[in-house]
Write a protein that holds these residues in place. Structure first.
Motif, mmCIF file in Angstrom:
data_model
loop_
_atom_site.group_PDB
_atom_site.id
_atom_site.type_symbol
_atom_site.label_atom_id
_atom_site.label_comp_id
_atom_site.label_asym_id
_atom_site.label_seq_id
_atom_site.Cartn_x
_atom_site.Cartn_y
_atom_site.Cartn_z
ATOM 1 N N LYS A 8 37.337 57.106 -73.678
ATOM 2 C CA LYS A 8 38.166 57.394 -72.505
ATOM 3 C C LYS A 8 37.506 56.489 -71.125
ATOM 4 C CE LYS A 8 39.269 62.065 -73.974
ATOM 5 N NZ LYS A 8 39.220 63.667 -73.684
ATOM 6 N N PRO A 9 38.302 56.185 -70.326
ATOM 7 C CA PRO A 9 39.778 56.036 -70.535
ATOM 8 C C PRO A 9 40.021 54.817 -71.160
ATOM 9 C CG PRO A 9 39.214 55.285 -68.316
ATOM 10 C CD PRO A 9 37.860 55.662 -68.999
ATOM 11 N N MET A 10 40.650 54.708 -72.188
ATOM 12 C CA MET A 10 41.203 53.423 -73.235
ATOM 13 C C MET A 10 42.665 53.246 -72.694
ATOM 14 S SD MET A 10 39.004 52.393 -75.157
ATOM 15 C CE MET A 10 37.187 52.937 -75.758
ATOM 16 N N HIS A 11 42.758 51.778 -72.679
ATOM 17 C CA HIS A 11 44.165 51.128 -72.565
ATOM 18 C C HIS A 11 44.801 50.624 -73.817
ATOM 19 C CE1 HIS A 11 42.251 51.499 -68.502
ATOM 20 N NE2 HIS A 11 43.315 51.366 -67.900
ATOM 21 N N ILE A 12 45.826 51.233 -74.056
ATOM 22 C CA ILE A 12 46.662 50.639 -75.229
ATOM 23 C C ILE A 12 47.910 50.096 -74.876
ATOM 24 C CG2 ILE A 12 47.614 51.107 -77.602
ATOM 25 C CD1 ILE A 12 44.813 52.325 -77.202
ATOM 26 N N LEU A 13 48.178 49.001 -75.335
ATOM 27 C CA LEU A 13 49.384 48.194 -74.884
ATOM 28 C C LEU A 13 50.542 48.379 -75.799
ATOM 29 C CD1 LEU A 13 50.855 46.120 -73.277
ATOM 30 C CD2 LEU A 13 49.955 44.507 -74.377
ATOM 31 N N LEU A 14 51.533 48.897 -75.620
ATOM 32 C CA LEU A 14 52.686 49.264 -76.704
ATOM 33 C C LEU A 14 53.653 47.956 -76.375
ATOM 34 C CD1 LEU A 14 52.862 52.977 -75.955
ATOM 35 C CD2 LEU A 14 51.826 52.048 -77.725
ATOM 36 N N ALA A 36 48.556 54.217 -71.446
ATOM 37 C CA ALA A 36 49.476 53.522 -72.091
ATOM 38 C C ALA A 36 49.990 52.237 -71.158
ATOM 39 C CB ALA A 36 50.661 54.412 -72.625
ATOM 40 N N LEU A 37 49.935 51.022 -71.560
ATOM 41 C CA LEU A 37 50.541 49.843 -70.987
ATOM 42 C C LEU A 37 51.919 49.761 -71.782
ATOM 43 C CD1 LEU A 37 47.505 47.940 -70.411
ATOM 44 C CD2 LEU A 37 48.627 49.580 -68.638
ATOM 45 N N MET A 38 53.102 49.186 -71.135
ATOM 46 C CA MET A 38 54.074 48.968 -72.100
ATOM 47 C C MET A 38 54.833 47.396 -71.827
ATOM 48 S SD MET A 38 56.135 52.686 -71.971
ATOM 49 C CE MET A 38 55.514 53.157 -70.457
ATOM 50 N N ALA A 39 55.430 46.971 -72.918
ATOM 51 C CA ALA A 39 55.923 45.762 -72.710
ATOM 52 C C ALA A 39 57.028 45.657 -73.645
ATOM 53 C CB ALA A 39 54.877 44.603 -72.943
ATOM 54 N N THR A 40 58.258 44.849 -73.239
ATOM 55 C CA THR A 40 59.516 45.047 -74.384
ATOM 56 C C THR A 40 59.762 43.878 -74.874
ATOM 57 O OG1 THR A 40 60.808 44.420 -72.338
ATOM 58 C CG2 THR A 40 60.667 46.949 -72.937
ATOM 59 N N ASP A 41 58.987 42.723 -74.716
ATOM 60 C CA ASP A 41 59.028 41.351 -75.653
ATOM 61 C C ASP A 41 57.836 40.713 -75.694
ATOM 62 O OD1 ASP A 41 58.459 39.458 -73.035
ATOM 63 O OD2 ASP A 41 60.172 40.844 -72.352
ATOM 64 N N GLY A 42 57.648 39.703 -76.497
ATOM 65 C CA GLY A 42 56.485 38.946 -76.636
ATOM 66 C C GLY A 42 55.736 38.322 -75.609
ATOM 67 N N GLU A 43 56.695 37.752 -74.608
ATOM 68 C CA GLU A 43 56.195 36.966 -73.559
ATOM 69 C C GLU A 43 55.444 37.827 -72.320
ATOM 70 O OE1 GLU A 43 55.961 33.746 -73.013
ATOM 71 O OE2 GLU A 43 57.503 32.803 -74.310
ATOM 72 N N SER A 44 56.084 38.800 -72.137
ATOM 73 C CA SER A 44 55.585 39.730 -71.227
ATOM 74 C C SER A 44 54.271 40.344 -71.746
ATOM 75 C CB SER A 44 56.466 40.699 -70.751
ATOM 76 O OG SER A 44 56.935 41.592 -71.789
ATOM 77 N N ALA A 45 54.246 40.686 -73.174
ATOM 78 C CA ALA A 45 53.095 41.368 -73.807
ATOM 79 C C ALA A 45 51.881 40.265 -73.600
ATOM 80 C CB ALA A 45 53.451 41.562 -75.263
ATOM 81 N N GLN A 48 50.771 40.210 -69.925
ATOM 82 C CA GLN A 48 50.145 41.418 -69.352
ATOM 83 C C GLN A 48 48.640 41.804 -70.205
ATOM 84 O OE1 GLN A 48 51.266 46.168 -68.963
ATOM 85 N NE2 GLN A 48 52.808 44.776 -69.901
ATOM 86 N N THR A 49 48.598 41.137 -71.389
ATOM 87 C CA THR A 49 47.236 41.004 -72.030
ATOM 88 C C THR A 49 46.203 40.245 -71.273
ATOM 89 O OG1 THR A 49 48.528 41.632 -74.344
ATOM 90 C CG2 THR A 49 46.209 40.657 -74.059
ATOM 91 N N GLU A 50 46.628 39.255 -70.874
ATOM 92 C CA GLU A 50 45.611 38.145 -70.134
ATOM 93 C C GLU A 50 44.827 38.756 -68.993
ATOM 94 O OE1 GLU A 50 47.451 34.765 -69.530
ATOM 95 O OE2 GLU A 50 47.041 33.797 -71.574
ATOM 96 N N TYR A 51 45.964 39.718 -68.025
ATOM 97 C CA TYR A 51 45.309 40.196 -66.864
ATOM 98 C C TYR A 51 44.758 41.733 -67.129
ATOM 99 C CZ TYR A 51 49.896 42.305 -65.590
ATOM 100 O OH TYR A 51 50.964 43.168 -65.555
ATOM 101 N N LEU A 56 43.279 47.930 -77.099
ATOM 102 C CA LEU A 56 43.970 47.717 -78.361
ATOM 103 C C LEU A 56 45.446 47.500 -78.233
ATOM 104 C CD1 LEU A 56 43.285 49.704 -81.652
ATOM 105 C CD2 LEU A 56 45.562 49.318 -80.978
ATOM 106 N N ILE A 57 46.203 46.705 -79.315
ATOM 107 C CA ILE A 57 47.586 46.505 -79.107
ATOM 108 C C ILE A 57 48.374 46.901 -80.207
ATOM 109 C CG2 ILE A 57 49.266 44.785 -78.741
ATOM 110 C CD1 ILE A 57 46.989 42.892 -77.643
ATOM 111 N N LEU A 58 49.588 47.819 -79.820
ATOM 112 C CA LEU A 58 50.321 48.152 -80.942
ATOM 113 C C LEU A 58 51.670 47.392 -80.708
ATOM 114 C CD1 LEU A 58 50.659 52.009 -81.074
ATOM 115 C CD2 LEU A 58 49.990 50.420 -83.080
ATOM 116 N N LEU A 59 51.873 46.267 -81.717
ATOM 117 C CA LEU A 59 52.880 45.391 -81.640
ATOM 118 C C LEU A 59 53.960 45.623 -82.760
ATOM 119 C CD1 LEU A 59 53.609 42.556 -80.399
ATOM 120 C CD2 LEU A 59 52.256 41.594 -81.781
#
Length: 432
Positions: A8-14, A36-45, A48-51, A56-59
């Motif tokens: 805690k606190p962990m950041h998970i990108l969905l 939870a962090l969210m993205a709806t496509d690969g480009e934005s994922a 978002q991952t870079e900054y 962990l990423i659920l893809l």
């Protein structure tokens, strides 16, 4: 055991193009106290991952535009994001697709439709693995740094032991030689004045006899001619003068030996640098003379007026000896190569001293016009055991010990400026 609180606190990108899936997963993740962090496509994922640097990423695999495989491939190719664990979410049941994802760099798969309990269990597992991996890498780095530091300390200790042993042995040797030289020097010097007086008395006697007996008998005339009395009168004073010069030379050598290896290793004393340089040159004079067809090596000294400095004189003299002896070796190698081509040049070692009153330092430059060194050799000359000399002619410790004496013992600086084919200059800076 590592508890859930560690994460805690962990950041998970969905990453999923289905809003319902994002909503369900987001609520499950927030229920565990994670963000939870969210993205709806690969480009934005990827962006978002870079900054955001999620833990962990659920893809999702099947997405418009960049699919999950290509998104994962790009994440793993990026130095910033390549170490973030990726878990694929897919409705695909083909084993080939799963293997493909794992080969790209994913750590696991979650099959749709997914169960929240399974998702959370897998997330906990991989977060724990990721944490352990980072902890292990950090411990390996720390241990490696400790071992590197220990190795450096061991090398420094070895150099100190070698230096102390060399100086101790040299001091004992010089003390013994100085004692042995001083005894006969004192004996000869003390008797020379009497010899000179006796010779002068004999000359007076012979002169008086020649005056009183202007016509000696034939036997005396024959002896005078045999011993060449006139030449003897002329040459004997020259012989006595030569003996006086030899005695003074021995006294200079004895003094140079005592100056070179001062018994002051345990504490610093006031010392005039020029005395150390002059004594070193005196001790190396036999190597500076012409050797066979190798011409004499000239030593040019350009001394400024220096104040005495607080130092370990014996150790500084060892540095001067190492550098000047190396310059002579370089001239020997240069002559050997030049002789094959029929080239003979002027061999010169130039020693310059100066003082900086504002910085309260003195600088000694020892420069030769010999072979010089290529950059790859110059970069290693202060490393222990590095030498360019043949086996049996060098240990590779001389300059390493010199560096330690100047930098560690005297808090000064020593650096080398060299150009292959032109020469080498050592610049030593010492605090007053």
């Amino acid at each position: 055991m590592i508890t859930e609180s560690v994460f805690k606190p962990m950041h998970i990108l969905l990453v999923d193009d289905n809003p319902n899936n994002l909503k369900v997963l987001s609520e499950a993740i927030k229920g565990c106290g994670w963000k939870a962090l969210m993205a709806t496509d690969g480009e934005s994922a990827i962006e978002q991952t870079e900054y955001a640097h999620p833990d962990l990423i659920l893809l999702d695999v099947m997405m418009p535009g960049l699919d999950g495989f290509e998104t994962c491939r790009r994440l793993k190719a990026n130095n910033i994001t390549q170490n973030i664990p990726v878990i694929f979410m897919t409705a695909l049941s083909d084993a080939t697709d799963k293997v493909k994802g794992l080969e790209i760099g994913a750590v696991d798969y979650i099959t749709k439709p997914f169960q929240q309990e399974e998702v959370i269990a897998r997330l906990k597992l991989h977060l724990k693995i990721s944490h352990l991996t980072r902890t292990l890498e950090q411990r390996v780095q720390e241990r490696t740094a400790e071992l590197t530091h220990s190795l450096q300390q061991l090398q420094q200790t070895q150099l100190q032991l070698i230096q102390s042993e060399k100086m101790s042995t040299l001091g004992q040797l010089v003390a013994g030689i100085g004692h042995e030289i001083n005894n006969p020097i004192g004996f000869i010097s003390g008797n020379c004045s009497y010899i000179e007086q006796y010779v002068n008395d004999l000359f007076r006697l012979v002169d008086l006899q020649q005056q009183k007996l202007p016509d000696p008998d034939p036997e005396l005339e024959e002896l005078i001619e045999e011993i060449d009395l006139e030449y003897l009168f002329e040459d004997l004073p020259k012989l006595l003068l030569s003996m006086h010069q030899g005695i003074e030379r021995l006294k200079d050598i004895s003094l140079s030996l005592r100056t070179f290896a001062r018994a002051d290793i345990s504490s610093k004393v006031k010392f005039q640098i020029h005395e150390g340089l002059d004594s070193t040159i005196m001790l190396l004079k036999h190597r500076l003379k012409d050797q066979g067809d190798r011409p004499k090596i000239e030593v040019a000294t350009q001394y400024s007026e220096l104040p005495p400095i607080t130092c370990y004189p014996g150790q500084l003299n060892q540095v001067f000896m190492n550098i000047i002896a190396n310059a002579i070796d370089a001239f020997d190698d240069l002559h050997e190569n030049a002789a094959k081509q029929g080239i003979v040049g002027q061999y010169t070692i130039t020693i310059t001293t100066s003082v900086d009153n504002q910085q309260e330092t003195v600088t000694i430059c020892i420069e030769d016009n010999a072979l010089g060194m290529p950059p790859e050799v110059q970069a290693k000359i202060f490393e222990p055991s590095f030498t360019t000399k043949p086996v049996g002619k060098g240990t590779g410790l001389g300059l390493a010990i010199s560096y330690q004496i100047i930098v560690d013992k005297h808090h000064g600086n020593i650096h080398c400026l060299s150009t292959a084919g032109q020469g080498t200059k050592f610049v030593i800076t010492l605090p007053i």
